[in-house]
Design a protein around this motif. Sequence first.
Motif, mmCIF file in Angstrom:
data_model
loop_
_atom_site.group_PDB
_atom_site.id
_atom_site.type_symbol
_atom_site.label_atom_id
_atom_site.label_comp_id
_atom_site.label_asym_id
_atom_site.label_seq_id
_atom_site.Cartn_x
_atom_site.Cartn_y
_atom_site.Cartn_z
ATOM 1 N N THR A 134 -11.114 25.956 3.691
ATOM 2 C CA THR A 134 -10.521 24.842 2.927
ATOM 3 C C THR A 134 -11.437 24.437 1.772
ATOM 4 N N ASP A 135 -12.731 24.712 1.903
ATOM 5 C CA ASP A 135 -13.672 24.398 0.808
ATOM 6 C C ASP A 135 -13.842 25.580 -0.150
ATOM 7 N N GLY A 136 -13.036 26.611 0.015
ATOM 8 C CA GLY A 136 -13.088 27.751 -0.905
ATOM 9 C C GLY A 136 -14.061 28.834 -0.499
ATOM 10 N N HIS A 137 -14.696 28.700 0.676
ATOM 11 C CA HIS A 137 -15.652 29.764 1.048
ATOM 12 C C HIS A 137 -14.937 31.060 1.406
ATOM 13 N N ILE A 138 -15.598 32.178 1.142
ATOM 14 C CA ILE A 138 -15.153 33.468 1.674
ATOM 15 C C ILE A 138 -16.352 34.060 2.413
ATOM 16 N N GLY A 139 -16.073 34.767 3.513
ATOM 17 C CA GLY A 139 -17.149 35.006 4.464
ATOM 18 C C GLY A 139 -17.624 33.601 4.828
ATOM 19 N N PHE A 140 -18.928 33.426 4.953
ATOM 20 C CA PHE A 140 -19.456 32.070 5.144
ATOM 21 C C PHE A 140 -20.232 31.669 3.886
ATOM 22 N N ASN A 141 -19.808 32.160 2.732
ATOM 23 C CA ASN A 141 -20.454 31.780 1.482
ATOM 24 C C ASN A 141 -19.922 30.418 1.067
ATOM 25 N N GLU A 142 -20.702 29.408 1.365
ATOM 26 C CA GLU A 142 -20.275 28.038 1.096
ATOM 27 C C GLU A 142 -20.405 27.744 -0.403
ATOM 28 N N PRO A 143 -19.760 26.660 -0.882
ATOM 29 C CA PRO A 143 -19.846 26.326 -2.302
ATOM 30 C C PRO A 143 -21.290 26.311 -2.802
ATOM 31 N N GLY A 144 -21.492 26.927 -3.951
ATOM 32 C CA GLY A 144 -22.834 27.044 -4.532
ATOM 33 C C GLY A 144 -23.436 28.420 -4.328
ATOM 34 N N SER A 145 -22.822 29.232 -3.469
ATOM 35 C CA SER A 145 -23.376 30.565 -3.200
ATOM 36 C C SER A 145 -23.372 31.418 -4.463
ATOM 37 N N SER A 146 -24.437 32.182 -4.623
ATOM 38 C CA SER A 146 -24.547 33.037 -5.816
ATOM 39 C C SER A 146 -23.543 34.175 -5.772
ATOM 40 N N PHE A 147 -22.954 34.456 -6.931
ATOM 41 C CA PHE A 147 -22.038 35.597 -7.013
ATOM 42 C C PHE A 147 -22.769 36.917 -6.797
ATOM 43 N N ALA A 148 -24.095 36.905 -6.940
ATOM 44 C CA ALA A 148 -24.875 38.137 -6.766
ATOM 45 C C ALA A 148 -25.434 38.262 -5.350
ATOM 46 N N SER A 149 -25.121 37.300 -4.479
ATOM 47 C CA SER A 149 -25.794 37.255 -3.176
ATOM 48 C C SER A 149 -25.435 38.446 -2.294
ATOM 49 N N SER A 150 -26.425 38.828 -1.467
ATOM 50 C CA SER A 150 -26.158 39.849 -0.456
ATOM 51 C C SER A 150 -26.270 39.202 0.929
ATOM 52 N N THR A 151 -26.187 40.017 1.961
ATOM 53 C CA THR A 151 -26.138 39.456 3.319
ATOM 54 C C THR A 151 -27.403 38.643 3.606
ATOM 55 N N ARG A 152 -27.218 37.402 4.017
ATOM 56 C CA ARG A 152 -28.358 36.506 4.243
ATOM 57 C C ARG A 152 -27.926 35.328 5.099
ATOM 58 N N VAL A 153 -28.925 34.518 5.456
ATOM 59 C CA VAL A 153 -28.660 33.334 6.283
ATOM 60 C C VAL A 153 -28.183 32.191 5.394
ATOM 61 N N LYS A 154 -27.161 31.497 5.835
ATOM 62 C CA LYS A 154 -26.662 30.319 5.119
ATOM 63 C C LYS A 154 -26.530 29.152 6.097
ATOM 64 N N THR A 155 -26.496 27.946 5.534
ATOM 65 C CA THR A 155 -26.257 26.753 6.335
ATOM 66 C C THR A 155 -24.784 26.375 6.186
ATOM 67 N N LEU A 156 -24.094 26.218 7.292
ATOM 68 C CA LEU A 156 -22.670 25.853 7.217
ATOM 69 C C LEU A 156 -22.530 24.415 6.730
ATOM 70 N N THR A 157 -21.495 24.155 5.969
ATOM 71 C CA THR A 157 -21.220 22.769 5.582
ATOM 72 C C THR A 157 -20.662 22.028 6.802
ATOM 73 N N GLU A 158 -20.737 20.709 6.734
ATOM 74 C CA GLU A 158 -20.174 19.927 7.841
ATOM 75 C C GLU A 158 -18.678 20.176 7.955
#
Length: 259
Positions: A134-158
């Motif tokens: 609902t916040d526009g994430h794909i995978g678990f790439n939350e808002p602000g994720s870099s378009f160049a990012s590769s597989t890495r650890v992220k913090t989930l939004t509330e």
Amino acid sequence: MAEVIIVPDAAAAGALVADEIASLIAADPEVVLGLATGSTPLPVYEALRPRLEGVDVSKVRGFALDEYVGIDPEHPESYRNVIRREVVEPLGLDPARINTPNGALETIQHAGDDYEKAIAAAGGVELQILGIGTDGHIGFNEPGSSFASSTRVKTLTEQTKKDNARFFDSVDQVPTHCITQGLGTILRARHLVLLAFGEGKADAVAGAVEGPVSASLPGSAIQLHPRVSVVVDEAAASRLRRADYYRYAWDNKPDWQGL
Ligand code: PGA
């Protein structure tokens, strides 16, 4: 631009995408599929089952998008287990060929790199199934994720933790961290198929397809990809400004073009 296909319901979307995946498997029994968890892809897996009856799927390979960090691998909601239960077992795939990022704490420092290497060694993903949060994430790439990012650890939004609380006893049990394919990883797949159903996804879909390309709405990364199919029901399509054009284009699609 993405090809937007507006279908009557989730079952119709499942049938459409399952036809495409079944043809890929027929053309290449070792095809590499990009798998997704969540409720959205379930109609695809359901529709695939009858299509794969009698087909040798023992060599099909797959990579899931994401996993919770630190979750007990035996937990029924670890994505490794979800993929096993919802995809591997019903479709009769070889579990050894279906990969999920490794969320174990002991190896988390290099788990992202290991996953990228495994995808590259497999020759990359042919078709990547995507849901959208609902916040526009794909995978678990939350808002602000870099378009160049590769597989890495992220913090989930509330918000994501709340959205996923339905799979756990309470929101407090939803892990705070995840390991996810990056937007850059996803963009390397050769065909992206993003599915969304229901009114709750309408804003995210409109932003991803027609909004500005912005890391604030990670799903908008699909606009940078040369081959994207967005398969949505009427409710999820309800905020698309060019819906009439998408319907017209689909109705007039040449027979020789696949999905
Ligand atoms: P859902 O999740 O399919 O369960 O709605 C989609 C997502 O969060 O990517």
